[in-house]
Design an enzyme around this catalytic site. Structure first.
Site, PDB file in Angstrom:
ATOM      1  N   SER A 146       0.858  -1.194   0.000  1.00  0.00           N
ATOM      2  CA  SER A 146       0.000   0.000   0.000  1.00  0.00           C
ATOM      3  C   SER A 146       0.888   1.236   0.000  1.00  0.00           C
ATOM      4  CB  SER A 146      -0.857   0.021   1.262  1.00  0.00           C
ATOM      5  OG  SER A 146      -1.447   1.301   1.445  1.00  0.00           O
ATOM      6  N   TYR A 159      -1.328  -0.672  10.242  1.00  0.00           N
ATOM      7  CA  TYR A 159      -1.456  -1.004   8.806  1.00  0.00           C
ATOM      8  C   TYR A 159      -0.192  -0.601   8.052  1.00  0.00           C
ATOM      9  CZ  TYR A 159      -3.589  -1.124   4.120  1.00  0.00           C
ATOM     10  OH  TYR A 159      -3.880  -1.384   2.795  1.00  0.00           O
TER      11      TYR A 159
HETATM   12  P1  NAP Z   1     -11.291  -6.091   0.229  1.00  0.00           P
HETATM   13  O1  NAP Z   1     -12.265  -6.065  -0.905  1.00  0.00           O
HETATM   14  O2  NAP Z   1     -11.762  -5.804   1.601  1.00  0.00           O
HETATM   15  O3  NAP Z   1     -10.531  -7.508   0.204  1.00  0.00           O
HETATM   16  C1  NAP Z   1      -9.835  -7.999   1.315  1.00  0.00           C
HETATM   17  C2  NAP Z   1      -9.671  -9.487   1.131  1.00  0.00           C
HETATM   18  O4  NAP Z   1      -8.845 -10.010   2.196  1.00  0.00           O
HETATM   19  C3  NAP Z   1     -10.995 -10.252   1.185  1.00  0.00           C
HETATM   20  O5  NAP Z   1     -11.012 -11.242   0.177  1.00  0.00           O
HETATM   21  C4  NAP Z   1     -10.977 -10.896   2.547  1.00  0.00           C
HETATM   22  O6  NAP Z   1     -11.662 -12.149   2.609  1.00  0.00           O
HETATM   23  C5  NAP Z   1      -9.490 -11.153   2.730  1.00  0.00           C
HETATM   24  N1  NAP Z   1      -9.152 -11.333   4.141  1.00  0.00           N
HETATM   25  C6  NAP Z   1      -9.299 -10.448   5.156  1.00  0.00           C
HETATM   26  N2  NAP Z   1      -8.943 -11.009   6.319  1.00  0.00           N
HETATM   27  C7  NAP Z   1      -8.557 -12.276   6.033  1.00  0.00           C
HETATM   28  C8  NAP Z   1      -8.080 -13.360   6.815  1.00  0.00           C
HETATM   29  N3  NAP Z   1      -7.956 -13.278   8.171  1.00  0.00           N
HETATM   30  N4  NAP Z   1      -7.783 -14.520   6.190  1.00  0.00           N
HETATM   31  C9  NAP Z   1      -7.917 -14.636   4.848  1.00  0.00           C
HETATM   32  N5  NAP Z   1      -8.365 -13.652   4.059  1.00  0.00           N
HETATM   33  C10 NAP Z   1      -8.685 -12.486   4.651  1.00  0.00           C
HETATM   34  O7  NAP Z   1     -10.157  -5.024  -0.034  1.00  0.00           O
HETATM   35  P2  NAP Z   1      -9.101  -4.868  -1.224  1.00  0.00           P
HETATM   36  O8  NAP Z   1      -8.901  -3.417  -1.413  1.00  0.00           O
HETATM   37  O9  NAP Z   1      -9.476  -5.703  -2.390  1.00  0.00           O
HETATM   38  O10 NAP Z   1      -7.789  -5.431  -0.524  1.00  0.00           O
HETATM   39  C11 NAP Z   1      -6.845  -6.259  -1.180  1.00  0.00           C
HETATM   40  C12 NAP Z   1      -5.433  -5.837  -0.795  1.00  0.00           C
HETATM   41  O11 NAP Z   1      -5.169  -4.543  -1.345  1.00  0.00           O
HETATM   42  C13 NAP Z   1      -5.209  -5.710   0.713  1.00  0.00           C
HETATM   43  O12 NAP Z   1      -3.965  -6.297   1.052  1.00  0.00           O
HETATM   44  C14 NAP Z   1      -5.168  -4.213   0.944  1.00  0.00           C
HETATM   45  O13 NAP Z   1      -4.389  -3.865   2.058  1.00  0.00           O
HETATM   46  C15 NAP Z   1      -4.550  -3.749  -0.362  1.00  0.00           C
HETATM   47  N6  NAP Z   1      -4.790  -2.321  -0.657  1.00  0.00           N
HETATM   48  C16 NAP Z   1      -6.039  -1.856  -0.897  1.00  0.00           C
HETATM   49  C17 NAP Z   1      -6.223  -0.506  -1.176  1.00  0.00           C
HETATM   50  C18 NAP Z   1      -7.578   0.086  -1.458  1.00  0.00           C
HETATM   51  O14 NAP Z   1      -7.681   1.310  -1.574  1.00  0.00           O
HETATM   52  N7  NAP Z   1      -8.634  -0.696  -1.598  1.00  0.00           N
HETATM   53  C19 NAP Z   1      -5.117   0.355  -1.190  1.00  0.00           C
HETATM   54  C20 NAP Z   1      -3.857  -0.162  -0.938  1.00  0.00           C
HETATM   55  C21 NAP Z   1      -3.697  -1.514  -0.681  1.00  0.00           C
HETATM   56  P3  NAP Z   1     -13.245 -12.279   3.015  1.00  0.00           P
HETATM   57  O15 NAP Z   1     -13.943 -11.097   2.390  1.00  0.00           O
HETATM   58  O16 NAP Z   1     -13.634 -13.592   2.412  1.00  0.00           O
HETATM   59  O17 NAP Z   1     -13.320 -12.256   4.501  1.00  0.00           O
END
Ligand code: NAP
Length: 247
Positions: A146, A159
């Site tokens: 991130s 985070y």
């Molecule tokens: P998201 O839609 O909330 O996806 C998060 C995913 O992580 C979900 O599939 C969730 O599974 C899984 N997860 C959470 N806790 C878990 C656990 N204990 N064990 C296994 N799986 C778990 O958000 P996203 O934005 O797509 O996030 C994906 C990655 O991108 C993350 O690493 C996040 O930090 C990074 N990121 C996101 C952003 C942004 O702006 N969205 C920016 C920078 C980085 P379930 O839903 O099945 O529980």
């Protein structure tokens, strides 16, 4: 046209029930890889995506595991290997980011949980999978970091620190695995909409982004696929943040 270098490979994408993970999984399936879709609680989204990918001819598996639990993370890999074969492409994308404004709002439980899911699980998965990649002379590992790892970000100290740890892991692993055909990189997005972490945009948020809008999961997936296809690209951390953090 040369065939896609990812075709016929086996990929594990954790957090594939989420916004970015689903987009990366779709990209890998379109490239001709078999795809294991990791999820924690949202089996319905993982199953729906699996049906969609299978309808397009992809070998696909849904694999539920709480990645805060090391044994469950290892069990996930065993399941994938049994059903699809050894993992060639690892995208440890699952992540959590609960907002805590002040340092003393971050409880011990917050710290431990964010480190466990965002940093320890990617390490445990890479440690389990990388030796096989080295033996076979091919592997791709792409951590999802991130912009917070560079700037501190808005989620909190827990985070930012968990994501910054992925950068050190990238550099250590990449330098050791490069000569065995295994690339290791990290992608550091910011403010990606239509995700569980950030369902939509506010005007306040848009104003903070030079490009003037949030990014999309497909834009993250496009970049992830370009990195995964390229065998000469390793030991890098790429920003994808609408210009928020020049490097
Ligand atoms: P998201 O839609 O909330 O996806 C998060 C995913 O992580 C979900 O599939 C969730 O599974 C899984 N997860 C959470 N806790 C878990 C656990 N204990 N064990 C296994 N799986 C778990 O958000 P996203 O934005 O797509 O996030 C994906 C990655 O991108 C993350 O690493 C996040 O930090 C990074 N990121 C996101 C952003 C942004 O702006 N969205 C920016 C920078 C980085 P379930 O839903 O099945 O529980």
């Amino acid at each position: 046209m040369a065939s896609d270098p990812l075709a016929g490979r086996v990929a594990l994408v954790t957090g594939a029930s989420g916004g970015i993970g689903a987009a990366v999984a779709r990209g890998l399936a379109a490239a001709g890889a078999s795809v294991a879709l990791g999820y924690a609680r949202d089996a319905t989204r993982a199953d729906d995506l699996a049906r969609e990918l299978a309808a397009g001819g992809t070998r696909v598996l849904t694999a539920g595991a709480d990645l805060a639990d090391r044994a469950a993370a290892l069990g996930l890999v065993t399941d994938v290997e049994r059903e699809l074969g050894p993992v060639d492409i690892l995208v440890p994308n699952a992540g959590v980011g609960q907002i805590r404004e002040r340092i003393d709002d971050v409880s011990d439980a917050d710290w431990d949980h964010h480190l466990a899911v965002n940093l320890t699980a990617p390490f445990v998965l890479a440690r389990r999978i990388a030796p096989g990649m080295q033996e076979r002379g091919f592997g791709r590992i792409l951590f999802i970091s991130s912009v917070a790892a560079f700037t501190g970000g808005v989620v909190g100290a827990h985070y930012a620190a968990s994501k910054a740890g992925l950068h050190g892991l990238t550099h250590w692993l990449a330098s050791r695995l490069a000569s065995d055909g295994v690339t290791v990189n990290a992608l550091a997005p910011a403010l990606i909409e239509r995700t569980g972490m950030l369902p939509g945009a506010t005007d306040d948020l848009r104003k903070r982004i030079p490009v003037g809008r949030l990014g999309t999961p497909d834009e993250v997936a496009d970049m992830a696929l370009a990195v995964l296809r390229n065998g000469y690209l390793t030991n890098q951390v790429f920003g994808l943040d609408g210009g928020m953090h020049p490097r």
